[in-house]
Write an enzyme that holds these catalytic residues in place. Structure first.
Site, PDB file in Angstrom:
ATOM      1  N   SER A  50     -65.988  -7.407 -56.778  1.00 25.70           N
ATOM      2  CA  SER A  50     -67.432  -7.586 -56.818  1.00 25.70           C
ATOM      3  C   SER A  50     -67.801  -8.792 -55.972  1.00 25.70           C
ATOM      4  CB  SER A  50     -67.888  -7.791 -58.264  1.00 25.70           C
ATOM      5  OG  SER A  50     -69.264  -8.034 -58.323  1.00 25.70           O
ATOM      6  N   GLU A  51     -68.765  -8.627 -55.094  1.00 22.23           N
ATOM      7  CA  GLU A  51     -69.103  -9.707 -54.173  1.00 22.23           C
ATOM      8  C   GLU A  51     -69.630 -10.950 -54.865  1.00 22.23           C
ATOM      9  OE1 GLU A  51     -73.354  -7.836 -52.763  1.00 22.23           O
ATOM     10  OE2 GLU A  51     -71.480  -7.025 -52.005  1.00 22.23           O
ATOM     11  N   ASN A  52     -69.997 -10.836 -56.131  1.00 23.00           N
ATOM     12  CA  ASN A  52     -70.434 -12.027 -56.847  1.00 23.00           C
ATOM     13  C   ASN A  52     -69.272 -12.747 -57.520  1.00 23.00           C
ATOM     14  OD1 ASN A  52     -70.405  -9.771 -58.601  1.00 23.00           O
ATOM     15  ND2 ASN A  52     -71.638 -10.850 -60.088  1.00 23.00           N
TER      16      ASN A  52
END
Length: 121
Positions: A50-52
């Protein structure tokens, strides 16, 4: 002529899920890409990034067991797969830029009108 019970949205998601191969590290964009793991063929296991800042993102939590600090890019609560790692988004994008992610599926609003992605400098 037989009528299909699946919607266009579901057909798109099922087709996108066919792009996954066993062992891939996959980044999923907002929207329909986040649903694709539910349609993986049996025996296909992937690591969701997840890019977060999650490597090893799990599925959606059971009702009542949500942790508001564990969210996917779409701001939905998620779980962690065994062995997951948490880190800052700068490291997450570093993984993507360094080619450590095998597949990225972008959501419709993450793609430019000519098919390219938007990059903020």
């Amino acid at each position: 002529m037989a009528v299909s019970n699946t919607t266009s949205r579901e057909r798109i998601i099922k087709r996108a899920a066919q792009e996954f191969t066993d062992g891939m590290v996959v980044n999923l964009g907002i929207g329909m890409p986040l649903i694709t793991p539910a349609f993986l063929e049996p025996g296909i296991e992937v690591v969701l990034q997840s890019e977060n800042g999650i490597l090893g993102m799990g599925g959606y939590p059971e009702p009542g067991k949500e942790d508001p600090d564990l969210i996917n890019p779409g701001k939905e609560t998620v779980t962690l797969a065994p062995g997951a790692s948490l880190f800052g988004s700068h490291e997450s994008f570093g993984m993507i830029r360094a080619g450590r992610v095998d597949l990225t599926m972008l959501g419709a609003l993450q793609v430019g009108m000519y098919g390219g992605t938007y990059t903020q400098i």
